[in-house]
Design a protein around this motif. Structure first.
Motif, short mmCIF file in Angstrom:
data_model
loop_
_atom_site.label_atom_id
_atom_site.label_comp_id
_atom_site.label_asym_id
_atom_site.label_seq_id
_atom_site.Cartn_x
_atom_site.Cartn_y
_atom_site.Cartn_z
N VAL A 80 35.14 35.55 29.68
CA VAL A 80 34.50 36.87 29.67
C VAL A 80 33.05 36.75 30.11
CG1 VAL A 80 33.74 38.79 28.22
CG2 VAL A 80 36.04 37.85 27.93
N TYR A 81 32.35 35.76 29.57
CA TYR A 81 30.94 35.58 29.92
C TYR A 81 30.78 35.24 31.40
CZ TYR A 81 26.13 33.84 29.73
OH TYR A 81 24.80 33.64 29.95
N ALA A 82 31.65 34.39 31.91
CA ALA A 82 31.56 34.00 33.32
C ALA A 82 31.81 35.18 34.25
CB ALA A 82 32.57 32.88 33.61
N THR A 83 32.61 36.14 33.78
CA THR A 83 32.96 37.29 34.62
C THR A 83 32.03 38.48 34.40
OG1 THR A 83 35.29 36.62 34.47
CG2 THR A 83 34.84 38.85 35.27
N LEU A 84 31.72 38.79 33.12
CA LEU A 84 31.00 40.02 32.79
C LEU A 84 29.65 39.79 32.12
CD1 LEU A 84 34.07 41.99 31.38
CD2 LEU A 84 33.08 42.21 33.66
N GLY A 85 29.32 38.53 31.86
CA GLY A 85 28.04 38.25 31.22
C GLY A 85 28.03 38.59 29.74
N VAL A 86 26.85 38.55 29.15
CA VAL A 86 26.72 38.76 27.71
C VAL A 86 27.11 40.19 27.31
CG1 VAL A 86 24.28 39.45 27.75
CG2 VAL A 86 25.21 38.30 25.73
N ASN A 87 26.89 41.15 28.20
CA ASN A 87 27.28 42.53 27.88
C ASN A 87 28.80 42.66 27.77
OD1 ASN A 87 24.63 43.30 27.86
ND2 ASN A 87 24.65 44.21 29.90
N GLY A 88 29.51 41.88 28.55
CA GLY A 88 30.97 41.87 28.43
C GLY A 88 31.42 41.38 27.07
N LEU A 89 30.73 40.38 26.54
CA LEU A 89 31.05 39.86 25.21
C LEU A 89 30.78 40.91 24.13
CD1 LEU A 89 29.48 36.30 25.53
CD2 LEU A 89 31.92 36.83 25.42
N ILE A 90 29.65 41.60 24.26
CA ILE A 90 29.28 42.61 23.26
C ILE A 90 30.27 43.77 23.27
CG2 ILE A 90 27.51 44.29 22.60
CD1 ILE A 90 25.43 42.32 23.76
N LEU A 91 30.59 44.25 24.44
CA LEU A 91 31.53 45.37 24.54
C LEU A 91 32.95 44.95 24.17
CD1 LEU A 91 30.20 47.05 27.82
CD2 LEU A 91 29.85 47.79 25.46
N GLY A 92 33.30 43.70 24.48
CA GLY A 92 34.61 43.20 24.06
C GLY A 92 34.70 43.14 22.55
N LYS A 93 33.64 42.65 21.91
CA LYS A 93 33.58 42.63 20.45
C LYS A 93 33.73 44.04 19.89
CE LYS A 93 29.66 43.08 18.69
NZ LYS A 93 28.23 42.94 18.31
N ALA A 94 33.00 44.98 20.46
CA ALA A 94 33.05 46.37 19.99
C ALA A 94 34.46 46.93 20.12
CB ALA A 94 32.06 47.24 20.77
N SER A 95 35.15 46.61 21.19
CA SER A 95 36.52 47.10 21.40
C SER A 95 37.47 46.53 20.35
CB SER A 95 36.99 46.72 22.81
OG SER A 95 36.15 47.28 23.78
#
Length: 644
Positions: A80-95
C-alpha cells in the motif's frame, strides 16, 4: 425512552450520518514508529520470497529467533505504501475500522437496539478506543472480532448461517496479528451457549466450524510455536517494560472507557433472570483482557458495546417513556463532554493526512550521506523508523519488537539507566555514534540519550527539530568532527538566551556562527538554528542579517514571538509600515499575544494613526498579564475612559 419503533427514517438517515463522522475520528497523521519496521519486513519478504525466522534488523539481538507473526500485515502495508504512500495507509486504516463499526452497529440492530441508542453507545466506544487507531496490525483485530461476533450473533439470534466465512477469516487473522487466538475462543463461547441451551442441531454445525477455525490457527509459517506465543508463553518481564502492556489501574477507569466498563457491569443486573450465556462470557473475557493490559481497553470498548447496548435496550423497554428531545439533548451533552475529554488527553493525534512529527527522517538522510563507522545507538522509539530508513546498510540498537530482545537487555535500556550497563554496551558492540531525540519530542524516556548529550566523550555533529546525531570523540571520527562538530552549542535542548550571551562574552561568537551555518548546510529547513543565527546577529548588531535569518525561520514554522521580534527591528529602524506588517502576523499566529498588540500600538503611533493605535492598546489591556503592570498603569492613564 430508547424504545424501538417500526422502520422509520432514523433507521436509514442515522447510519448515513454516523459512519462518516466516526470515520473522521480514525483519520490522523501517522505517529506510530512500529509501522516502519513492519513495512521493511514486508519489503524483505516480498523481495526475497521468504519468511523471516531470525532477527535481521538489530545487531544486539542478531540471529535470535523472531516469530514475525504479523508478516501478512507487513507485506500488505509495504504494498500500500509503495503504491499510495502514507495517505494510502491512513485511509486504508480508516476503511478497515469503519467496516468494523458497521458490523458492530448491525449487531446492535440484530439485538433489537434502537438506532439512536446504537449510535450513542457506538460513538462512546469509538471515542474510548481511538487511542489505538494507529497503522499497526491490531486494527485488523478490531475488524475480525466484530466480524466473528456479528456472524455468530446472526446465527444465534436469527438462525442465518454465515458460519462458513469464519475459518477463512481465521486463516487471515492467524497471519495478520497475534490476537488470532481470540477467534476460536469466541466461537467456543457460542458453542458453550448452544450446548447449555440444549440445541443439539445447532451444536453440530457450530462444532464443525470451531474445529476448522482451530485448524486454521496452525496454517502459518511458525506452526505450533505461534500458538504458544499468542497464548502468552513468553517473557512477561519483557512486556512489563512496555507501557501499553501495563495492567489497567483504577486511575484508568475514567473517560469513555470507564463509563462503558461500569455501565456494562451494571447493565447485567436488571437482566439477571434472562442472562444470555454468550453475552456474559464475552463480557467477562474482554473485561479480563482490559484489566490485564491497558492496550486491551480499546478492544473491550468496541467488542462489549453491542452487549451493553442490548442490555440497555432491554432496560429502556420497561422504563417509562421520556420525551425524545430530552434524550437527544442528554446524549449530545454526554458525547460532547467525552469527545472533548478524549481528544484533549490524546493531543498527539493530529487530524489529517500525511506523516506526523517525531520521526528522524532528516537524521537518516544525514547518516546516509556520511559514512560513519561502527554501530549506532538509538532509543526504543526511533528503532522502527531507523530500520525503515537505514536497513540493510545499518542495524539498530533496539526497537519495538519486544519478543526479540531478552528481558535483561530491555530492562537495562528501556525507561531505565545504568552507567555500567551502558559502558559495557559501548565496548561490547563498538557503539560509535548515536541518533537520539530531543526530550520534548521523544515521547518516551531516553536516559542514555540524555547522558550522551552531556558526556564530553561525545560530539554533536547534527541536529534538527526532532533528532540529534552524536559521535564518539575518537581518531576514526575526526574527519566528520572537523567538518560538523560542535564545541559551543553541544546540546541544542539546553541552549538558551543565557547560553548565547555566555558564548559571546567568551568571544566565541564567530565559532558559534560557523556551527550554525554548518547546521543550515546540513538541514536548510531547520527553523530553530535559523532562529538562533538570527539571535546571534541581533546581539552583535547585525540587524539586517538577523531579519533575514528570522524570516527564513518563520517561513518554515510560523512563530508569533519571532514575527514580533522582526517587527521590533523594523520599528527601531523607523520603518513603521514593515513593523506593523510583522506585528499583525504575530497576532494572526497568536491572537492573545499581548506584547504584539502593545508594539503594534506604538508602531501606529509612529505613523500618526491614533485611532488604530488606541484599538491595539485596548487589545493589549485585554490580554496583558500581571508582568505588564507598569505598561497597563501607564496606558490606563493615557487612553480615553481608562482604556475601556
Amino acid at each position: 425512552m430508547f424504545t424501538d419503533r417500526s422502520k422509520n427514517w432514523g433507521s436509514y438517515i442515522i447510519p448515513a450520518i454516523l459512519f462518516p463522522l466516526l470515520s473522521l475520528l480514525t483519520i490522523f497523521k501517522t505517529i506510530d514508529t512500529d509501522l516502519w519496521f513492519h513495512m521493511k519486513a514486508g519489503e524483505v519478504i516480498t523481495e526475497t520470497g521468504r519468511f523471516i525466522y531470525k532477527d535481521i534488523f538489530s545487531y544486539t539481538a542478531a540471529g535470535r529467533d523472531w516469530l514475525y507473526h504479523e508478516w501478512l500485515f507487513g507485506v500488505l502495508s509495504y504494498k500500500v505504501y509503495a503504491t499510495l504512500g502514507v495517505n494510502g495507509l491512513i485511509l486504508g486504516k480508516a476503511s478497515i475500522l469503519t467496516l468494523a463499526f458497521v458490523l458492530l452497529y448491525r449487531d446492535m440492530r440484530l439485538r433489537g437496539v434502537n438506532p439512536y441508542l446504537a449510535s450513542f453507545i457506538l460513538t462512546i466506544a469509538v471515542l474510548a478506543a481511538r487511542f489505538r487507531f494507529t497503522e499497526r496490525p491490531h486494527i485488523f483485530k478490531f475488524l475480525f472480532v466484530a466480524a466473528f461476533i456479528y456472524i455468530l450473533d446472526l446465527y444465534r439470534l436469527k438462525r442465518k448461517n454465515r458460519l462458513w466465512i469464519l475459518p477463512f477469516i481465521q486463516l487471515i487473522w492467524t497471519n495478520m496479528h497475534g490476537s488470532f487466538i481470540l477467534g476460536p475462543a469466541i466461537i467456543s463461547i457460542y458453542l458453550l451457549h448452544e450446548f447449555l441451551s440444549g440445541k443439539k442441531r445447532e451444536i453440530k454445525g457450530l462444532s464443525t466450524i470451531t474445529l476448522l477455525s482451530y485448524i486454521a490457527t496452525l496454517i502459518n509459517p511458525y506452526g505450533l510455536k505461534l500458538i504458544l506465543f499468542s497464548l502468552g508463553f513468553r517473557e512477561k518481564a519483557v512486556l512489563a517494560t512496555i507501557m501499553e502492556w501495563a495492567p489497567t489501574q483504577l486511575k484508568d477507569l475514567y473517560g469513555a472507557f470507564g463509563l462503558l466498563f461500569v455501565a456494562g457491569i451494571a447493565s447485567f443486573v436488571p437482566k439477571y433472570k434472562k442472562l444470555e450465556i454468550a453475552d456474559l462470557a464475552l463480557f467477562v473475557l474482554f473485561s479480563y483482557l482490559s484489566i490485564k493490559a491497558i492496550r486491551f481497553t480499546a478492544l473491550f470498548s468496541l467488542a462489549a458495546s453491542p452487549i451493553l447496548a442490548g442490555n440497555l435496550q432491554y432496560l429502556f423497554a420497561k422504563a417509562k417513556p421520556v420525551r425524545k428531545w430530552t434524550v437527544g439533548v442528554f446524549s449530545l451533552i454526554v458525547i460532547a463532554i467525552l469527545f472533548t475529554f478524549e481528544v484533549k488527553r490524546d493531543s498527539i493525534r493530529v487530524f489529517g493526512l500525511g506523516q506526523g512529527e517525531g520521526f528522524p527522517q532528516k537524521a537518516v538522510k544525514f547518516i546516509k550521506q556520511h559514512p560513519i563507522k561502527g554501530n549506532m545507538y538509538n532509543p526504543y522509539r526511533f528503532g522502527g523508523y531507523l530500520i525503515w530508513g537505514l536497513y540493510p546498510e545499518r542495524k539498530v540498537f533496539i526497537d519495538g519488537r519486544a519478543e526479540v530482545f531478552d528481558k535483561e537487555f530491555q530492562k537495562a535500556f528501556i525507561n531505565s539507566f545504568s552507567l555500567n550497563k551502558w559502558f559495557e554496551a559501548i565496548n561490547r558492540y563498538d557503539i560509535n555514534y548515536a541518533v537520539i531525540g530531543h526530550s520534548s519530542v521523544a515521547m518516551v524516556l531516553d536516559p542514555i540519550g540524555d547522558w550522551i548529550s552531556i558526556d564530553p566523550d561525545w560530539v554533536l555533529i547534527y541536529w534538527d527539530e526532532v533528532a540529534k546525531v552524536y559521535v564518539r570523540d575518537l581518531p576514526r571520527n575526526q574527519d566528520v568532527i572537523k567538518r560538523y562538530g560542535h564545541k559551543v552549542m553541544v546540546n541544542p535542548v539546553e541552549f538558551n538566551y543565557n547560553s548565547l550571551k555566555k558564548a559571546l562574552n567568551k568571544g566565541l561568537g564567530e565559532e558559534l556562527e560557523v556551527e550554525f551555518k554548518r547546521d543550515i548546510e546540513s538541514d536548510h529547513e531547520n527553523s530553530k538554528v535559523l532562529y538562533w543565527l538570527g539571535m546571534l546577529y541581533n546581539e552583535t548588531g547585525r540587524r539586517e542579517d538577523a531579519v533575514k535569518a528570522w524570516e527564513e525561520s518563520v517561513r518554515i514554522i510560523p512563530d508569533a514571538g519571532l514575527y514580533s521580534s522582526i517587527g521590533t527591528v523594523f520599528a527601531e529602524k523607523g520603518v513603521s509600515t514593515k513593523a506593523i506588517e510583522y506585528y499583525k502576523k504575530a497576532i494572526e499566529t497568536d491572537k492573545r499575544f499581548a506584547a504584539a498588540y502593545y508594539n503594534l500600538g506604538n508602531a501606529y503611533n509612529a505613523t500618526g494613526n491614533k485611532r488604530e493605535a488606541s484599538a491595539a492598546y485596548k487589545k493589549f489591556l485585554k490580554y496583558a498579564g500581571p508582568e505588564y503592570a507598569d505598561r497597563i498603569k501607564e496606558l490606563k492613564k493615557r487612553l480615553p475612559e481608562g482604556g475601556s
